[in-house]
Design an enzyme around this catalytic site. Structure first.
Site, PDB file in Angstrom:
ATOM      1  N   ARG A  77       0.882  -1.062  -0.204  1.00  0.00           N
ATOM      2  CA  ARG A  77       0.256   0.454   0.311  1.00  0.00           C
ATOM      3  C   ARG A  77       1.214   1.240   0.109  1.00  0.00           C
ATOM      4  O   ARG A  77       1.423   1.558   1.178  1.00  0.00           O
ATOM      5  CB  ARG A  77      -0.936   0.471   1.602  1.00  0.00           C
ATOM      6  CG  ARG A  77      -1.743   0.860   1.631  1.00  0.00           C
ATOM      7  CD  ARG A  77      -2.652   1.196   2.687  1.00  0.00           C
ATOM      8  NE  ARG A  77      -4.244   2.037   2.494  1.00  0.00           N
ATOM      9  CZ  ARG A  77      -3.145   3.092   3.325  1.00  0.00           C
ATOM     10  NH1 ARG A  77      -2.617   2.755   4.666  1.00  0.00           N
ATOM     11  NH2 ARG A  77      -3.686   4.388   3.806  1.00  0.00           N
TER      12      ARG A  77
ATOM     13  N   HIS B  84      -3.288  11.181   1.091  1.00  0.00           N
ATOM     14  CA  HIS B  84      -1.975  10.246   2.557  1.00  0.00           C
ATOM     15  C   HIS B  84      -2.145  11.904   3.532  1.00  0.00           C
ATOM     16  O   HIS B  84      -0.652  12.209   3.694  1.00  0.00           O
ATOM     17  CB  HIS B  84      -1.846   9.339   2.897  1.00  0.00           C
ATOM     18  CG  HIS B  84      -1.345   8.755   3.940  1.00  0.00           C
ATOM     19  ND1 HIS B  84      -1.782   7.880   4.024  1.00  0.00           N
ATOM     20  CD2 HIS B  84      -0.608   9.038   4.646  1.00  0.00           C
ATOM     21  CE1 HIS B  84      -1.400   7.015   5.309  1.00  0.00           C
ATOM     22  NE2 HIS B  84      -0.713   8.007   6.420  1.00  0.00           N
TER      23      HIS B  84
ATOM     24  N   GLU C  75      -7.369   8.249   7.092  1.00  0.00           N
ATOM     25  CA  GLU C  75      -7.775   8.646   7.718  1.00  0.00           C
ATOM     26  C   GLU C  75      -8.665  10.241   8.298  1.00  0.00           C
ATOM     27  O   GLU C  75      -7.914  11.084   8.614  1.00  0.00           O
ATOM     28  CB  GLU C  75      -7.133   8.455   8.793  1.00  0.00           C
ATOM     29  CG  GLU C  75      -5.709   6.917   9.689  1.00  0.00           C
ATOM     30  CD  GLU C  75      -5.074   6.988   9.974  1.00  0.00           C
ATOM     31  OE1 GLU C  75      -4.848   8.581  10.196  1.00  0.00           O
ATOM     32  OE2 GLU C  75      -4.522   5.884  10.590  1.00  0.00           O
TER      33      GLU C  75
ATOM     34  N   ASN D 271      -7.881   1.126   9.717  1.00  0.00           N
ATOM     35  CA  ASN D 271      -5.772   0.822  10.871  1.00  0.00           C
ATOM     36  C   ASN D 271      -6.625   1.162  11.542  1.00  0.00           C
ATOM     37  O   ASN D 271      -7.728   2.211  12.562  1.00  0.00           O
ATOM     38  CB  ASN D 271      -5.978   2.107  10.384  1.00  0.00           C
ATOM     39  CG  ASN D 271      -4.985   3.014   9.063  1.00  0.00           C
ATOM     40  OD1 ASN D 271      -5.001   1.338   7.903  1.00  0.00           O
ATOM     41  ND2 ASN D 271      -4.911   4.411   8.318  1.00  0.00           N
TER      42      ASN D 271
ATOM     43  N   TYR E 236      -4.785   0.576  15.870  1.00  0.00           N
ATOM     44  CA  TYR E 236      -2.999   0.702  16.379  1.00  0.00           C
ATOM     45  C   TYR E 236      -3.534  -0.092  18.242  1.00  0.00           C
ATOM     46  O   TYR E 236      -2.454  -0.403  19.084  1.00  0.00           O
ATOM     47  CB  TYR E 236      -2.532   2.460  16.462  1.00  0.00           C
ATOM     48  CG  TYR E 236      -2.148   2.352  14.852  1.00  0.00           C
ATOM     49  CD1 TYR E 236      -0.638   1.486  14.902  1.00  0.00           C
ATOM     50  CD2 TYR E 236      -2.405   2.758  14.091  1.00  0.00           C
ATOM     51  CE1 TYR E 236       0.330   1.620  13.653  1.00  0.00           C
ATOM     52  CE2 TYR E 236      -1.969   2.770  13.099  1.00  0.00           C
ATOM     53  CZ  TYR E 236      -0.855   2.181  12.801  1.00  0.00           C
ATOM     54  OH  TYR E 236      -0.188   2.891  11.012  1.00  0.00           O
TER      55      TYR E 236
ATOM     56  N   GLU F  38      -3.623  -0.808   7.809  1.00  0.00           N
ATOM     57  CA  GLU F  38      -2.625  -0.200   8.709  1.00  0.00           C
ATOM     58  C   GLU F  38      -2.639  -1.141  10.054  1.00  0.00           C
ATOM     59  O   GLU F  38      -3.377  -0.912  10.822  1.00  0.00           O
ATOM     60  CB  GLU F  38      -2.695   1.371   9.050  1.00  0.00           C
ATOM     61  CG  GLU F  38      -1.792   2.080   7.766  1.00  0.00           C
ATOM     62  CD  GLU F  38      -1.917   3.102   8.515  1.00  0.00           C
ATOM     63  OE1 GLU F  38      -2.003   3.805   9.423  1.00  0.00           O
ATOM     64  OE2 GLU F  38      -2.360   4.123   6.659  1.00  0.00           O
TER      65      GLU F  38
HETATM   66  C1  FCB Z   1      -1.767   6.980  11.375  1.00  0.00           C
HETATM   67  C2  FCB Z   1      -0.816   7.070   9.696  1.00  0.00           C
HETATM   68  C3  FCB Z   1       0.209   6.564   9.422  1.00  0.00           C
HETATM   69  C4  FCB Z   1       1.147   6.191  10.450  1.00  0.00           C
HETATM   70  C5  FCB Z   1       0.957   5.599  11.235  1.00  0.00           C
HETATM   71  C6  FCB Z   1       1.955   5.396  12.844  1.00  0.00           C
HETATM   72  O1  FCB Z   1      -2.318   7.568  11.751  1.00  0.00           O
HETATM   73  O2  FCB Z   1      -1.760   6.852   9.172  1.00  0.00           O
HETATM   74  O3  FCB Z   1       0.603   7.897   7.695  1.00  0.00           O
HETATM   75  O4  FCB Z   1       1.856   7.786  10.291  1.00  0.00           O
HETATM   76  O5  FCB Z   1      -0.702   6.211  12.074  1.00  0.00           O
END
Ligand code: FCB
Length: 461
Positions: free
Chosen positions: A80, A124, A169, A294, A296, A354
């Site tokens: 990607r 992005h 995002e 995405n 995290y 992500e």
């Molecule tokens: C996301 C972003 C990516 C990177 C990660 C850690 O929010 O899309 O570009 O910064 O976090």
């Protein structure tokens, strides 16, 4: 189903890694490219930690052939990337820059030749500076500008690119770029934030409509999602959770799937919340082909009278669970949010666009290896969540590790490392970390290696 089938991901599941243009390419003004808002922002003193910029970054603009070799060595089946809008359209509108288009043209051809399917993100975060001068996401004309740019990219690459993402995002674009000012363009204005959000959603929908006219494959939207949990049972904390969830998770998905903004938005933004035209909401609800998620972390949330406009903040995370970004490592919340998408919005195909961990990598070992056990654990536990929800019937079709390389982590500059491969910024040398080798094993065994609890030793690798 046999046991070995049980631990494997489905056939055809895409195994990827993700990057974005400004974070890795470098050479932001080369060969006729125009500046982006991130170029400007990073060159404004005090905006990025240590004064870091994307001027060189991972020098991917010149080192892409070696980076494709690296992807091949990991066994990736997809990659990607994002297109820098101002590299291909220096002013953001009108004339294309042939050298900029040629860069992505070569990259895409080489990926395909390596057996790696490109997924391309159109936006992005690196808006052409020339468009910011005309109001950027605050100017409603951007809906047409973005659709025109998207159409030009579909025309150039849809013969070879089968997966397109409109926006990456939108929540971060607005929260960090227009509400708190920590990302480009660095505005902090509660009245601007809902306007930028609305234009982003309209631009996404218009780019999807444009795709229907000329595209032959699939187009989707990428959002970052984060379950919110209450710090206590108090009514104030529980209410804060509802607001935080509306603001971050539902603000962008309710309009695209349900044709309305969450009812909490008016309470959050007060008189800054605009009265939206119902025709706009109908336009925003344009069907698209897949959702990029995405993920995290989750956030344990409490009422915070000092933090307008949502009046919530996160509880600090215990050291042993904390990434260098401050985020909590919490794998079950990944499965939870993927199930939630299906329950709330239905059975749209999902790509995990992500997922990855920010950890301080230990200094290079004497044998040249970089051991990053916490990142190995992160991938192991999070990929297991993906596999689990697939078994339960959630339609997840691919996974993109963030990131292929250590790179420019926005306002944190180069202080945060998230790569499967370490980048030595002095020499631009790439070294696959233990996590990269682990991911390679996972790909090679289609997931079976997630079961192997023995730590990877150098000989196994
Ligand atoms: C996301 C972003 C990516 C990177 C990660 C850690 O929010 O899309 O570009 O910064 O976090």
């Amino acid at each position: 189903m046999s046991t070995s089938d049980d631990v494997r991901f489905p056939d055809g599941f895409l195994w990827g890694a993700a990057t974005s243009a400004y974070q890795i390419e470098g050479s932001p003004l080369a060969d006729g490219a125009g500046p982006s808002i991130w170029h400007r922002f990073a060159h404004t003193p005090g905006r990025v930690l240590n004064g870091d910029t994307g001027d060189i970054a991972c020098d991917h603009y010149r080192r892409w052939p070696a980076d494709i070799e690296l992807m091949k060595s990991l066994g990736l089946t997809s990659y990607r990337l994002s297109i820098s809008w101002s590299r291909v359209m220096p002013d953001g509108r009108g004339v294309l820059n042939p050298a900029g288009v040629a860069f992505y043209d070569r990259l895409i051809d080489a990926l395909l030749a390596a057996g790696i399917r490109p997924m391309v993100t159109l936006y992005h975060w690196d808006l052409p500076a020339a468009l910011d001068d005309q109001g950027g996401w605050l100017n409603r004309d951007i809906v047409g500008w973005f659709a025109d740019y998207a159409t030009a990219m579909y025309g150039a690459f849809d013969d070879r690119v089968a997966l397109w993402c409109t926006l990456n995002e939108p929540w971060v674009v607005v929260d960090a770029g227009y509400l708190f000012g920590v990302n480009a363009p660095g505005h902090a204005n509660v009245y601007e934030a809902p306007i930028a959000s609305h234009h982003l959603l309209l631009a996404h929908a218009e780019a999807v409509r444009a795709y229907r006219a000329v595209g032959r494959h699939q187009v989707g939207l990428v959002v970052n999602l984060e379950p919110k949990d209450a710090a206590s049972d108090s009514a104030a904390d529980r209410a804060a959770v509802v607001r935080a969830d509306a603001y971050m998770n539902r603000q962008y998905l309710d309009p695209v799937f349900l044709g309305r903004y969450p009812s909490e938005m008016g309470e959050i933004f007060g008189d800054a919340w605009p009265r939206h035209d119902t025709a706009d909401l109908a336009r925003i609800q344009e069907p698209f082909d897949f959702l990029g998620v995405n993920y995290y972390t989750r956030k344990v949330t409490r009422h915070d009278p000092a933090r307008a406009p949502v009046f919530e903040s996160g509880v600090p995370v215990a050291e042993e669970l904390r990434m260098t970004t401050g985020w909590e490592v919490h794998p079950p919340s990944f499965g939870r949010i993927l199930r939630w998408v299906r329950e709330r919005y239905g059975a749209i195909p999902i790509y995990v666009t992500e997922n990855g961990g920010a950890f301080a990598d230990p200094a290079r070992a004497t044998d040249g290896r970089i051991e990053d056990p916490r990142r190995v654990d992160y991938y192991r536990s999070h990929l297991a969540q993906v596999r689990q929800v697939i078994r339960e019937g959630v339609d997840v079709r691919g996974y993109y590790a963030w990131s292929l390389l250590d790179n420019f982590e926005w306002a944190s500059g180069y202080s945060i490392r998230m790569g499967l491969a370490h980048v030595d910024y002095e020499t631009q040398q790439r070294t696959v970390k233990a996590s990269g080798e682990f991911y390679r094993e996972v790909i090679r065994t289609r997931g079976a290696a997630l079961e192997d609890r023995t730590p990877l030793t150098p000989t196994q690798r």
